[in-house]
Design a protein around this motif. Structure first.
Motif, PDB file in Angstrom:
ATOM      1  N   ALA A  34      -2.931   4.855   1.627  1.00 15.92           N
ATOM      2  CA  ALA A  34      -1.934   3.900   2.188  1.00 15.92           C
ATOM      3  C   ALA A  34      -0.976   4.847   1.765  1.00 15.92           C
ATOM      4  N   SER A  35      -0.323   4.999   2.559  1.00 21.67           N
ATOM      5  CA  SER A  35       1.142   5.485   3.579  1.00 21.67           C
ATOM      6  C   SER A  35       2.164   4.778   3.507  1.00 21.67           C
ATOM      7  N   PHE A  36       2.981   5.213   3.140  1.00 22.88           N
ATOM      8  CA  PHE A  36       4.136   4.830   3.239  1.00 22.88           C
ATOM      9  C   PHE A  36       5.440   5.199   3.536  1.00 22.88           C
ATOM     10  N   ASP A  37       6.157   4.408   4.488  1.00 21.33           N
ATOM     11  CA  ASP A  37       7.314   5.305   5.354  1.00 21.33           C
ATOM     12  C   ASP A  37       8.600   4.206   4.807  1.00 21.33           C
ATOM     13  N   LEU A  38       9.250   5.286   3.834  1.00 23.26           N
ATOM     14  CA  LEU A  38      10.301   4.683   2.745  1.00 23.26           C
ATOM     15  C   LEU A  38      12.103   4.762   3.374  1.00 23.26           C
ATOM     16  N   LYS A  39      11.946   5.171   4.853  1.00 24.70           N
ATOM     17  CA  LYS A  39      12.919   4.611   5.621  1.00 24.70           C
ATOM     18  C   LYS A  39      12.759   3.320   6.616  1.00 24.70           C
ATOM     19  N   THR A  40      11.218   3.178   6.487  1.00 23.65           N
ATOM     20  CA  THR A  40      11.325   1.449   7.315  1.00 23.65           C
ATOM     21  C   THR A  40      10.645   0.738   6.659  1.00 23.65           C
ATOM     22  N   GLY A  41       9.968   1.051   5.515  1.00 25.22           N
ATOM     23  CA  GLY A  41       9.314   0.059   4.785  1.00 25.22           C
ATOM     24  C   GLY A  41       7.581  -0.150   4.725  1.00 25.22           C
ATOM     25  N   ARG A  42       7.585   0.477   6.438  1.00 25.70           N
ATOM     26  CA  ARG A  42       6.160   0.363   6.833  1.00 25.70           C
ATOM     27  C   ARG A  42       5.305   0.857   5.932  1.00 25.70           C
ATOM     28  N   ILE A  43       3.772   0.288   5.585  1.00 23.99           N
ATOM     29  CA  ILE A  43       2.762   0.360   4.977  1.00 23.99           C
ATOM     30  C   ILE A  43       1.729   0.532   6.275  1.00 23.99           C
ATOM     31  N   LEU A  44       0.367   2.064   5.795  1.00 24.18           N
ATOM     32  CA  LEU A  44      -0.574   1.815   6.716  1.00 24.18           C
ATOM     33  C   LEU A  44      -1.587   1.994   5.623  1.00 24.18           C
ATOM     34  N   HIS A  45      -2.501   0.432   5.718  1.00 24.39           N
ATOM     35  CA  HIS A  45      -3.483   1.120   5.148  1.00 24.39           C
ATOM     36  C   HIS A  45      -4.642   0.775   5.587  1.00 24.39           C
ATOM     37  N   ALA A  46      -6.249   1.961   4.722  1.00 21.81           N
ATOM     38  CA  ALA A  46      -6.959   1.447   5.031  1.00 21.81           C
ATOM     39  C   ALA A  46      -7.904   1.184   3.777  1.00 21.81           C
ATOM     40  N   ASN A  47      -8.793   0.130   3.898  1.00 24.98           N
ATOM     41  CA  ASN A  47      -9.768  -0.066   2.976  1.00 24.98           C
ATOM     42  C   ASN A  47     -11.050   0.119   2.927  1.00 24.98           C
ATOM     43  N   ALA A  48     -11.654  -0.009   2.220  1.00 19.22           N
ATOM     44  CA  ALA A  48     -13.051   0.652   1.522  1.00 19.22           C
ATOM     45  C   ALA A  48     -14.088   0.137   0.429  1.00 19.22           C
ATOM     46  N   GLY A  49     -13.900  -1.777   1.006  1.00 21.48           N
ATOM     47  CA  GLY A  49     -14.550  -2.535  -0.315  1.00 21.48           C
ATOM     48  C   GLY A  49     -13.182  -2.447  -1.129  1.00 21.48           C
ATOM     49  N   HIS A  50     -12.197  -2.598  -1.070  1.00 18.76           N
ATOM     50  CA  HIS A  50     -11.410  -2.966  -2.190  1.00 18.76           C
ATOM     51  C   HIS A  50     -10.536  -4.011  -2.533  1.00 18.76           C
ATOM     52  N   PRO A  51      -9.994  -4.665  -4.165  1.00 15.41           N
ATOM     53  CA  PRO A  51      -9.711  -5.906  -3.689  1.00 15.41           C
ATOM     54  C   PRO A  51      -8.205  -5.250  -2.979  1.00 15.41           C
ATOM     55  N   LEU A  52      -7.954  -6.529  -2.071  1.00 21.73           N
ATOM     56  CA  LEU A  52      -7.075  -6.383  -1.012  1.00 21.73           C
ATOM     57  C   LEU A  52      -5.078  -6.396  -2.580  1.00 21.73           C
ATOM     58  N   PRO A  53      -4.243  -4.944  -1.992  1.00 25.16           N
ATOM     59  CA  PRO A  53      -3.073  -5.666  -2.591  1.00 25.16           C
ATOM     60  C   PRO A  53      -2.551  -6.853  -2.721  1.00 25.16           C
TER      61      PRO A  53
END
Length: 173
Positions: free
Chosen positions: A41-60
């Protein structure tokens, strides 16, 4: 390996694609089936935008300021296979918006798959119940309460599988 790939790309999908290629070579050199679940996950702390890639992991899990709890809505394109299973797998990311007052809780399956004496798992539902009960507490207290609830459920203080929890608050501008 993680540090090297992080120097090469900041994009979560590309990061996971490169990590998977490397893990596939490493895991493929063993005689046993090996794989790893992960998310990036990549967080943009100014906008609250999260980019998320998942490889078989439980969803947050997303915890709302009103006490609502549920899995994050991750686009299907961002849900890839576990790392190391398919060397040519390509991973993409999806975008989440984290509004002020919301929280995201990332966790490993060692938490939800913890079993009690009757071999029942704590489960995703148990996780959501705990998050609803403690969702308004300060984040460190929430995460501690979550671990405590699992230990109450299992009547054990040692987990059979690895457990990692990361909580993120969106305080807003």
């Amino acid at each position: 390996l993680l540090e090297q790939i992080a120097k090469e790309t900041q994009e979560p999908g590309e990061f996971m694609t490169r990590l998977n290629a490397a893990y596939s070579k490493i895991f493929g050199s063993t005689s046993e089936l090996m794989f790893a679940t992960a998310c990036c996950a990549s967080f943009d702390l100014k906008t609250g935008r999260i980019l998320h890639a998942n490889a078989g992991h439980p969803l947050p899990m997303v915890v709302g300021p009103d006490g609502t709890v549920g899995p994050a809505h991750i686009a299907a394109k961002a849900l890839g296979p576990a790392l190391g299973l398919f060397g040519d797998a390509r991973y993409e990311h999806s975008e989440l918006e984290l509004a002020p007052g919301k929280r995201v809780v990332f966790y490993t399956d060692g938490l939800t798959e913890a079993r009690n004496a009757d071999q029942q798992e704590f489960s995703e539902e148990g996780l959501m119940t705990s998050l609803r009960a403690h969702g308004r507490e300060p984040l460190p207290a929430l995460l501690n309460a979550l671990v405590y609830d699992v230990t109450l459920f299992t009547d054990e203080t040692v987990f059979e599988d690895d457990v990692c929890i990361l909580g993120v608050d969106c305080a807003g501008a």
